[in-house]
Design a protein around this motif. Sequence first.
Motif, mmCIF file in Angstrom:
data_model
loop_
_atom_site.group_PDB
_atom_site.id
_atom_site.type_symbol
_atom_site.label_atom_id
_atom_site.label_comp_id
_atom_site.label_asym_id
_atom_site.label_seq_id
_atom_site.Cartn_x
_atom_site.Cartn_y
_atom_site.Cartn_z
ATOM 1 N N PHE A 134 63.307 83.701 28.505
ATOM 2 C CA PHE A 134 62.861 84.862 27.732
ATOM 3 C C PHE A 134 62.900 86.096 28.630
ATOM 4 C CE2 PHE A 134 60.009 87.369 25.019
ATOM 5 C CZ PHE A 134 60.333 86.899 23.753
ATOM 6 N N LEU A 135 63.172 87.243 28.019
ATOM 7 C CA LEU A 135 63.095 88.498 28.771
ATOM 8 C C LEU A 135 61.639 88.774 29.135
ATOM 9 C CD1 LEU A 135 65.518 90.691 26.650
ATOM 10 C CD2 LEU A 135 65.806 90.185 29.079
ATOM 11 N N PRO A 136 61.337 89.073 30.395
ATOM 12 C CA PRO A 136 59.940 89.313 30.760
ATOM 13 C C PRO A 136 59.372 90.598 30.171
ATOM 14 C CG PRO A 136 61.374 89.734 32.628
ATOM 15 C CD PRO A 136 62.232 89.112 31.567
ATOM 16 N N VAL A 137 60.238 91.554 29.861
ATOM 17 C CA VAL A 137 59.791 92.839 29.302
ATOM 18 C C VAL A 137 60.544 93.080 27.999
ATOM 19 C CG1 VAL A 137 59.620 95.325 29.655
ATOM 20 C CG2 VAL A 137 59.322 93.762 31.596
ATOM 21 N N VAL A 138 59.791 93.184 26.898
ATOM 22 C CA VAL A 138 60.380 93.423 25.584
ATOM 23 C C VAL A 138 59.615 94.573 24.934
ATOM 24 C CG1 VAL A 138 60.923 92.448 23.335
ATOM 25 C CG2 VAL A 138 60.990 90.991 25.367
ATOM 26 N N PRO A 139 60.295 95.661 24.553
ATOM 27 C CA PRO A 139 59.590 96.789 23.915
ATOM 28 C C PRO A 139 59.261 96.476 22.466
ATOM 29 C CG PRO A 139 61.933 97.241 24.038
ATOM 30 C CD PRO A 139 61.727 95.927 24.737
ATOM 31 N N GLY A 140 58.870 97.484 21.712
ATOM 32 C CA GLY A 140 58.438 97.279 20.338
ATOM 33 C C GLY A 140 59.566 97.038 19.359
ATOM 34 N N THR A 141 60.815 97.135 19.790
ATOM 35 C CA THR A 141 61.952 96.851 18.922
ATOM 36 C C THR A 141 62.929 95.948 19.646
ATOM 37 O OG1 THR A 141 63.854 97.799 17.736
ATOM 38 C CG2 THR A 141 63.073 98.985 19.684
ATOM 39 N N MET A 142 63.556 95.030 18.915
ATOM 40 C CA MET A 142 64.582 94.171 19.489
ATOM 41 C C MET A 142 65.964 94.795 19.376
ATOM 42 S SD MET A 142 63.500 90.315 18.362
ATOM 43 C CE MET A 142 63.692 90.629 16.592
ATOM 44 N N LEU A 143 66.053 95.991 18.793
ATOM 45 C CA LEU A 143 67.347 96.594 18.506
ATOM 46 C C LEU A 143 67.814 97.557 19.595
ATOM 47 C CD1 LEU A 143 66.898 97.255 14.680
ATOM 48 C CD2 LEU A 143 67.897 95.275 15.821
ATOM 49 N N SER A 166 62.863 97.499 34.539
ATOM 50 C CA SER A 166 63.572 97.371 35.821
ATOM 51 C C SER A 166 63.199 96.091 36.557
ATOM 52 C CB SER A 166 63.284 98.581 36.714
ATOM 53 O OG SER A 166 61.890 98.717 36.943
ATOM 54 N N ALA A 167 62.037 95.511 36.226
ATOM 55 C CA ALA A 167 61.592 94.302 36.914
ATOM 56 C C ALA A 167 62.561 93.144 36.708
ATOM 57 C CB ALA A 167 60.199 93.910 36.426
ATOM 58 N N CYS A 168 63.287 93.131 35.590
ATOM 59 C CA CYS A 168 64.191 92.014 35.324
ATOM 60 C C CYS A 168 65.655 92.361 35.581
ATOM 61 C CB CYS A 168 64.019 91.505 33.896
ATOM 62 S SG CYS A 168 64.547 92.650 32.614
ATOM 63 N N VAL A 169 65.930 93.576 36.060
ATOM 64 C CA VAL A 169 67.310 93.987 36.315
ATOM 65 C C VAL A 169 67.695 93.593 37.735
ATOM 66 C CG1 VAL A 169 68.919 95.921 36.427
ATOM 67 C CG2 VAL A 169 67.111 95.906 34.698
ATOM 68 N N SER A 170 68.681 92.710 37.848
ATOM 69 C CA SER A 170 69.168 92.295 39.161
ATOM 70 C C SER A 170 70.161 93.312 39.713
ATOM 71 C CB SER A 170 69.825 90.912 39.065
ATOM 72 O OG SER A 170 70.429 90.562 40.290
ATOM 73 N N HIS A 171 71.178 93.621 38.939
ATOM 74 C CA HIS A 171 72.153 94.636 39.342
ATOM 75 C C HIS A 171 72.970 95.031 38.122
ATOM 76 C CE1 HIS A 171 73.399 90.523 40.456
ATOM 77 N NE2 HIS A 171 74.589 90.831 40.009
ATOM 78 N N PHE A 172 73.744 96.097 38.245
ATOM 79 C CA PHE A 172 74.567 96.553 37.132
ATOM 80 C C PHE A 172 75.781 97.304 37.667
ATOM 81 C CE2 PHE A 172 70.974 99.553 37.598
ATOM 82 C CZ PHE A 172 71.636 100.716 37.953
ATOM 83 N N ASP A 173 76.818 97.394 36.831
ATOM 84 C CA ASP A 173 77.994 98.212 37.106
ATOM 85 C C ASP A 173 77.756 99.605 36.534
ATOM 86 O OD1 ASP A 173 79.410 96.266 38.370
ATOM 87 O OD2 ASP A 173 80.765 95.826 36.711
ATOM 88 N N LEU A 174 78.094 100.618 37.301
ATOM 89 C CA LEU A 174 77.919 102.005 36.858
ATOM 90 C C LEU A 174 79.200 102.777 37.133
ATOM 91 C CD1 LEU A 174 75.722 104.150 35.868
ATOM 92 C CD2 LEU A 174 75.602 104.792 38.291
ATOM 93 N N ILE A 175 79.766 103.392 36.105
ATOM 94 C CA ILE A 175 80.920 104.279 36.268
ATOM 95 C C ILE A 175 80.405 105.701 36.349
ATOM 96 C CG2 ILE A 175 83.091 105.076 35.290
ATOM 97 C CD1 ILE A 175 83.415 102.443 33.903
ATOM 98 N N THR A 176 80.636 106.345 37.477
ATOM 99 C CA THR A 176 80.121 107.701 37.703
ATOM 100 C C THR A 176 81.137 108.744 37.239
ATOM 101 O OG1 THR A 176 80.914 107.505 39.986
ATOM 102 C CG2 THR A 176 78.594 107.031 39.583
ATOM 103 N N ALA A 177 80.790 110.022 37.414
ATOM 104 C CA ALA A 177 81.583 111.119 36.863
ATOM 105 C C ALA A 177 82.994 111.190 37.448
ATOM 106 C CB ALA A 177 80.849 112.443 37.099
ATOM 107 N N ASN A 178 83.202 110.638 38.643
ATOM 108 C CA ASN A 178 84.537 110.662 39.242
ATOM 109 C C ASN A 178 85.385 109.467 38.806
ATOM 110 O OD1 ASN A 178 83.312 108.590 40.611
ATOM 111 N ND2 ASN A 178 83.414 109.552 42.628
ATOM 112 N N GLY A 179 84.876 108.659 37.882
ATOM 113 C CA GLY A 179 85.633 107.535 37.365
ATOM 114 C C GLY A 179 85.542 106.276 38.190
#
Length: 326
Positions: A134-143, A166-179
């Motif tokens: 289960f996700l440890p952090v769930v807001p008031g909407t599942m959408l 952020s507590a459950c985020v391990s890492h992510f890919d981010l595309i910045t303004a320079n592509g």
Amino acid sequence: RPQPLLPSLYHRHPHSQSPLSYLLQETPKLISPPAPRMETLSPWALRPTIKAGVLHPINTGQIPALIRPSPGGLLPTGALRSYGDACVNRGGLHLSTNALTQILEFDPTTGVLVCDSGVTLRTILDRTATSGWFLPVVPGTMLSSIGGAISCDVHGKSHHVHGSFSACVSHFDLITANGETHLCSREHNTELFWATIGGLGQTGVITRAALQLVPVSSSYISMQHAKTKDLQQTLELCLSLEDDFSVCWVDSLARGKHLGKGVLMVGHHASAQEVTELSPRLEPFSAPRELHLTLPFFIPSAFTGKWTWRAFNAAYYAFEGRHPPH
């Protein structure tokens, strides 16, 4: 060509235990980027409602070509479930992640899930809750989308236990303004990682994320409701009823000695024994039956006056407050 840096769960180096020691995934084939479409956009509260250009990439390979200077700037958007105007960019362009909706990998032994940023919380829970995660952090909407949950660092009813999303985020890919594509985590590109979490999309486009889920004993929540007669009792119960999840509904129209009265709801993931005691016919990881009830989204103003809300609050206070632990 930018390389997506999020690792593959099934191509981990055999001698490493690090979650960042995966081989790079293959970049989706680049397809000619689409032109913006004029659409009507609004957040969850419908204020403001605007007409603006929206770009709809169908895969992450299109995104670098879409990130370009434009009057008013470019704002990444997800499911548009923000309360305020954080998800609309009046006078500018929007880059929608609604087509990026794949759960790429899920490891049921560790609870690590990798998905596109347009995946909603509901999609994840439908996939994992019946498997014991289960996700440890769930807001008031599942959408809400995963990209939006990270960009707003949303909170849930377990904030006092797990903190924000952020507590459950391990890492992510981010595309910045320079592509360029950057792997962001607590160990890699740390400043960019924390600037993006809660950064409202200002650092770039989140394309994929790896989340750490928590193990649960069932897909059900054991809840307890408690009515309070005034603000003092409400605050006392909030401090005394400790549980994994808690939320309090307060009658904001109550006055005098009943000022601050409400219903405190607390709960935790039910154990297998609690589920069986509730109903011997239930399986701990069975999918709960959905209530298919629809209501009109817009209510005529004649039904939204003070006396209407007083009647609603009285009915809600009486109905919700009568529940025993369940």
